[in-house]
Design a protein around this motif. Sequence first.
Motif, mmCIF file in Angstrom:
data_model
loop_
_atom_site.group_PDB
_atom_site.id
_atom_site.type_symbol
_atom_site.label_atom_id
_atom_site.label_comp_id
_atom_site.label_asym_id
_atom_site.label_seq_id
_atom_site.Cartn_x
_atom_site.Cartn_y
_atom_site.Cartn_z
ATOM 1 N N UNK A 74 0.865 -1.186 0.000
ATOM 2 C CA UNK A 74 0.000 0.000 0.000
ATOM 3 C C UNK A 74 0.899 1.233 0.000
ATOM 4 N N UNK A 75 0.768 2.045 -1.059
ATOM 5 C CA UNK A 75 1.589 3.248 -1.182
ATOM 6 C C UNK A 75 1.084 4.375 -0.294
ATOM 7 N N UNK A 76 -0.239 4.463 -0.163
ATOM 8 C CA UNK A 76 -0.812 5.609 0.541
ATOM 9 C C UNK A 76 -2.246 5.277 0.930
ATOM 10 N N UNK A 77 -2.661 5.778 2.075
ATOM 11 C CA UNK A 77 -4.068 5.716 2.464
ATOM 12 C C UNK A 77 -4.563 7.150 2.541
ATOM 13 N N UNK A 105 -7.444 3.222 -0.248
ATOM 14 C CA UNK A 105 -6.151 2.550 -0.234
ATOM 15 C C UNK A 105 -5.589 2.562 -1.650
ATOM 16 N N UNK A 106 -4.408 3.148 -1.825
ATOM 17 C CA UNK A 106 -3.776 3.272 -3.138
ATOM 18 C C UNK A 106 -2.551 2.363 -3.206
ATOM 19 N N UNK A 107 -2.451 1.614 -4.305
ATOM 20 C CA UNK A 107 -1.364 0.652 -4.476
ATOM 21 C C UNK A 107 -1.224 0.302 -5.946
ATOM 22 N N UNK A 153 -3.857 2.043 -8.317
ATOM 23 C CA UNK A 153 -5.196 1.498 -8.207
ATOM 24 C C UNK A 153 -5.723 1.793 -6.811
ATOM 25 N N UNK A 154 -7.022 1.907 -6.690
ATOM 26 C CA UNK A 154 -7.583 2.263 -5.396
ATOM 27 C C UNK A 154 -8.783 1.419 -5.010
#
Length: 140
Positions: free
Chosen positions: A46-49, A76-78, A100-101
């Motif tokens: 997960x890159x970023x929430x 959730x971005x990944x 993608x989210x």
Amino acid sequence: MKNTFLALTVTAGSAWADPVVFPFDGSFDDATFAVESAIVDKGLVIDFVSHVGEMLNRTGEDVGSSAKVFDNADIFLFCSAVLSREVMEADPMNIQHCPYGIFVTERDGEVLIGYRTYPDGPMQKVQTLLGDIVTEAVGN
């Protein structure tokens, strides 16, 4: 040498289709944990929430709105290195879909998990991955 920039605009209809959404039987916190676990279980990072719900609640008054859109909402971005390479080798403009989210929302006690739909073609592999992750998260 002069650089030229071409901008394309979609003027008729919506560029985005309706998202795919599933109800979650449990709390918002349980849903976010389930999504995070399902993403990591696929070997993804997960890159970023993005805490969209907090941002909307915090800034509503500042922008002249008293409407509460969500009680809670996170995205959730990944990415998947394997799928991203595959879909961008097929069409480099598929970069527009990355990262993608998967979103988790709560409104009036109803918790939902979902994701946007993607165009036909190579991006359907990404949509299948997102569907598998969400299906695992909701326990189906």
